[in-house]
Design an enzyme around this catalytic site. Structure first.
Site, PDB file in Angstrom:
ATOM      1  N   PRO A 160      10.045  40.373  69.989  1.00  0.00           N
ATOM      2  CA  PRO A 160      11.121  40.561  70.967  1.00  0.00           C
ATOM      3  C   PRO A 160      10.803  41.462  72.145  1.00  0.00           C
ATOM      4  O   PRO A 160      11.624  41.578  73.054  1.00  0.00           O
ATOM      5  CB  PRO A 160      12.234  41.178  70.115  1.00  0.00           C
ATOM      6  CG  PRO A 160      11.484  41.952  69.073  1.00  0.00           C
ATOM      7  CD  PRO A 160      10.285  41.112  68.741  1.00  0.00           C
ATOM      8  N   ASP A 214       3.299  34.046  78.206  1.00  0.00           N
ATOM      9  CA  ASP A 214       4.530  34.026  78.991  1.00  0.00           C
ATOM     10  C   ASP A 214       4.805  35.403  79.598  1.00  0.00           C
ATOM     11  O   ASP A 214       4.245  36.418  79.169  1.00  0.00           O
ATOM     12  CB  ASP A 214       5.716  33.636  78.110  1.00  0.00           C
ATOM     13  CG  ASP A 214       5.735  32.147  77.800  1.00  0.00           C
ATOM     14  OD1 ASP A 214       5.017  31.388  78.467  1.00  0.00           O
ATOM     15  OD2 ASP A 214       6.470  31.752  76.881  1.00  0.00           O
ATOM     16  N   LYS A 235       7.609  31.679  82.839  1.00  0.00           N
ATOM     17  CA  LYS A 235       8.732  31.091  83.573  1.00  0.00           C
ATOM     18  C   LYS A 235       9.892  32.084  83.520  1.00  0.00           C
ATOM     19  O   LYS A 235      10.219  32.608  82.471  1.00  0.00           O
ATOM     20  CB  LYS A 235       9.179  29.760  82.941  1.00  0.00           C
ATOM     21  CG  LYS A 235       8.130  28.670  82.988  1.00  0.00           C
ATOM     22  CD  LYS A 235       8.698  27.337  82.557  1.00  0.00           C
ATOM     23  CE  LYS A 235       9.005  27.279  81.084  1.00  0.00           C
ATOM     24  NZ  LYS A 235       7.795  27.306  80.255  1.00  0.00           N
ATOM     25  N   GLY A 256       7.111  34.877  73.919  1.00  0.00           N
ATOM     26  CA  GLY A 256       8.040  35.922  73.515  1.00  0.00           C
ATOM     27  C   GLY A 256       8.959  35.461  72.402  1.00  0.00           C
ATOM     28  O   GLY A 256       9.333  34.281  72.323  1.00  0.00           O
ATOM     29  N   GLY A 257       9.319  36.367  71.493  1.00  0.00           N
ATOM     30  CA  GLY A 257      10.212  36.031  70.395  1.00  0.00           C
ATOM     31  C   GLY A 257       9.557  35.096  69.407  1.00  0.00           C
ATOM     32  O   GLY A 257       8.435  35.320  68.957  1.00  0.00           O
ATOM     33  N   ASP A 258      10.246  34.012  69.069  1.00  0.00           N
ATOM     34  CA  ASP A 258       9.737  32.991  68.161  1.00  0.00           C
ATOM     35  C   ASP A 258       9.530  31.706  68.948  1.00  0.00           C
ATOM     36  O   ASP A 258      10.382  31.348  69.777  1.00  0.00           O
ATOM     37  CB  ASP A 258      10.730  32.754  67.023  1.00  0.00           C
ATOM     38  CG  ASP A 258      10.251  31.679  66.058  1.00  0.00           C
ATOM     39  OD1 ASP A 258       9.599  32.036  65.065  1.00  0.00           O
ATOM     40  OD2 ASP A 258      10.518  30.489  66.323  1.00  0.00           O
ATOM     41  N   MET A 288      19.711  34.962  77.269  1.00  0.00           N
ATOM     42  CA  MET A 288      19.533  34.551  78.667  1.00  0.00           C
ATOM     43  C   MET A 288      20.856  34.271  79.367  1.00  0.00           C
ATOM     44  O   MET A 288      20.959  33.357  80.187  1.00  0.00           O
ATOM     45  CB  MET A 288      18.621  33.309  78.743  1.00  0.00           C
ATOM     46  CG  MET A 288      17.276  33.499  78.061  1.00  0.00           C
ATOM     47  SD  MET A 288      16.326  31.961  77.928  1.00  0.00           S
ATOM     48  CE  MET A 288      17.304  31.054  76.719  1.00  0.00           C
ATOM     49  N   GLY A 290      15.796  44.945  75.111  1.00  0.00           N
ATOM     50  CA  GLY A 290      15.836  45.325  73.704  1.00  0.00           C
ATOM     51  C   GLY A 290      14.477  45.572  73.085  1.00  0.00           C
ATOM     52  O   GLY A 290      13.513  44.865  73.373  1.00  0.00           O
TER      53      GLY A 290
END
Length: 276
Positions: free
Chosen positions: A23, A46, A68, A99-101, A183, A212
């Site tokens: 995250p 990213d 993006k 990013g993230g999953d 988002m 976060g």
């Protein structure tokens, strides 16, 4: 095999690893993700990937930004898909760092389908999703016994052509667990209005968490009626996540991260004093 045959041979096709970087905080990448990143021939990453993670790539690895964000695409999705296929066909092990999953609003499924169509093998390395990690860093559990038995993860972005006030998601039933909007910072007004119109109480607790898991994380708490105005007053920046539900009220007791030093210093393997 003759030298002529050797020169005509093609390199063995490579493999693409769709890796979740977590995250935000670079410490939250998985062990498998770090192993792939540190051994890959090429890293396609990213904007949401913390720059410190790229320091773990091999010195000779090719690094390609394919990020993006609103109003700016380094590469369009079709170009990213083609790039992953091309790198694999060069025989490279490719770390697609997201990013993230990869499969939670990360277009990992689209990239995987493109690899399948091209006959390229791949592996998915799940990441810690911001949908659950960011609320946790703000002291908000997405489920809590007696309060929320389910949670919904919803994109705050509309489909192409959608009006800002007419997002494409369906309103969950009122009081139906915890709602998590990724988002959606620029659509807070329309999100809140749509929930209220769909039967959610205007006094339902809501929180917006900006950046976060990072040192400058900020959280604004309010209700559906006033959260957009409160966030505007604080001038929070993206990335940000909106949490709606009774679990937001737990933050008052459970907030543990903001303003407190409880993580290891980057590059330092020792625990902070309060954890020793």
């Amino acid at each position: 095999m003759t030298e002529e045959h050797k020169s005509d041979s093609k390199p063995a096709i490579g493999r693409v690893y769709l890796v979740g970087a977590g995250p935000g905080d670079p410490d939250l990448i998985t062990l498998r993700g770090m192993r792939v990143l540190s051994s890959a021939d090429a890293v396609v990453y990213d904007f949401m990937v913390h720059p410190d993670l790229l320091d773990h790539a091999r010195a000779d690895a090719r690094r390609i930004c394919a990020g993006k964000h609103a109003g700016h695409h380094t590469l369009e999705q079709e170009e990213i898909n083609a790039l992953l296929v091309a790198l694999a066909r060069e025989g490279k092990a490719v770390c697609r760092l997201k990013g993230g999953d990869p499969f939670v609003f990360g277009r990992g499924g689209e990239e995987a389908l493109a690899l399948v169509a091209a006959g390229v093998s791949f592996e998915v390395v799940p990441g810690v999703s911001s949908a659950v990690a960011v609320p946790a860093f703000a002291g908000i559990p997405v489920t809590h016994r007696g309060t929320a038995r389910s949670f919904h993860v919803i994109t705050g972005h509309g489909q192409p052509g959608d009006a800002v006030g007419n997002p494409s998601w369906k309103v969950p039933a009122p009081q139906d667990g915890t709602l998590l909007f990724l988002m959606g910072l620029k659509r807070l007004d329309s999100i809140a209005a749509r929930l209220i119109a769909g039967g959610w109480s205007s006094e339902m607790p809501a929180a917006v968490i900006s950046r976060g898991t990072l040192p400058d994380q900020q959280t604004v708490v309010g209700t559906l009626a006033d959260i957009a105005a409160k966030v505007a007053a604080k001038e929070l920046s993206s990335p940000a996540l909106l949490v709606v539900g009774e679990v937001v009220s737990l933050r008052e007791s459970l907030a543990w991260f903001e303003g407190k030093s409880v993580t290891m210093n980057k590059g330092d393997d020792t625990l902070p004093e309060e954890l020793t």
